[in-house]
Design an enzyme around this catalytic site. Structure first.
Site, PDB file in Angstrom:
ATOM      1  N   SER A   1      35.456 -10.885 154.481  1.00  8.32           N
ATOM      2  CA  SER A   1      36.863 -10.771 154.886  1.00  8.32           C
ATOM      3  C   SER A   1      37.068 -11.641 156.116  1.00  8.32           C
ATOM      4  CB  SER A   1      37.214  -9.318 155.215  1.00  8.32           C
ATOM      5  OG  SER A   1      38.465  -9.220 155.860  1.00  8.32           O
TER       6      SER A   1
ATOM      7  N   TYR B   1      35.172  -1.425 159.372  1.00  8.17           N
ATOM      8  CA  TYR B   1      35.373  -2.423 158.318  1.00  8.17           C
ATOM      9  C   TYR B   1      35.036  -3.822 158.815  1.00  8.17           C
ATOM     10  CZ  TYR B   1      37.719  -5.033 154.578  1.00  8.17           C
ATOM     11  OH  TYR B   1      38.003  -5.894 153.540  1.00  8.17           O
TER      12      TYR B   1
END
Length: 249
Positions: A139, A152
């Site tokens: 990401s 995350y």
């Protein structure tokens, strides 16, 4: 077809980015196996990918559980070598700072996002054909800072670092790259918006910061994965390909 004669595994492939990648690979001629812990999702996909093996099969498997992964991989390799591995399975269940994140929440994110990549790669790599391709889905939040996204972001940053180490360890037999998507319209993204005080305003804020002025689609990421998996990317390894409409510039 670009992946004709190749066998691919896509984890977390029942929905979202993983499903789009699986569909893209099937369309490109690959025999594609979808692994996911989403029982309902796998049940629905089984109607599209029946056990008789057309171009693929949907298999129920939690990639963070070694015993499940072992039996599933053995089932797949009984048909031959694996050419492509997409480590996509991941979660983002909480939006919180370090001091607001519980140990249980932290461990859950790390198990699904990072441990799943480690375990799946460890089980699959010995059975991969020469010139095989591994693609980890990271990401842009593994590259840039983000508020209220500690677990995350940490997991995705670790995936980028792991990708580079794996690229060195398994060259020249295998290529290992990762894709760093930005804000992509998925169930996970919608769940994030739902946790905010004003979802519509948050969505508008995110889009306003993207130079290409739109959210990404799952197909945007799938097309990038198809390129990295194909022979057209034969001299690319250790790369972190950003697919974010310019958001992280």
């Amino acid at each position: 077809m670009r992946l004709q004669g190749k066998t691919a595994i896509v984890t977390g492939g029942a929905t979202g980015i993983g499903h789009a990648i699986a569909q893209c690979f099937v369309g490109a001629g690959a025999e594609t196996y979808i692994l996911d812990r989403d029982q309902e999702g796998i049940k629905n996909l089984s109607k599209v990918y029946p056990p008789t093996i057309g171009y693929g099969q949907a298999l129920l498997c939690d990639v963070s559980v070694e015993a499940q992964l072992e039996s599933t991989i053995q089932r797949i390799i009984s048909r031959g070598s694996i050419h492509i591995l997409i480590n996509n399975a991941g979660i983002n269940p909480v939006s919180s700072k370090v001091t607001e994140t519980t140990e249980k929440q932290w461990d859950e994110v790390m198990e699904q996002n990072l441990k799943g990549v480690f375990l799946t790669s460890r089980k699959v790599i010995p059975h991969m054909a020469p010139k095989g391709s591994i693609i980890n889905i990271a990401s842009i939040l593994g590259q840039v800072g983000a508020r209220d996204c500690s677990a995350y972001s940490a997991s995705k940053g670790a995936i980028i670092a792991l990708t580079k180490s794996m690229a060195l360890d398994y060259a020249p037999k295998l290529r290992v790259n990762c894709i760093c998507p930005g804000a992509v319209q998925t169930k996970m993204f919608n769940a994030y918006l739902a946790r905010t005080d004003d979802p519509d305003n948050e969505r508008q804020r995110i889009v306003a910061n993207i130079p290409l002025e739109r959210l990404g689609t799952v197909e945007d990421v799938a097309h990038a994965a198809l390129f990295l998996a194909s022979d057209e990317a034969a001299w690319i390894t250790g790369a972190a390909l950003v697919v974010d409409g310019g958001d992280s510039i």
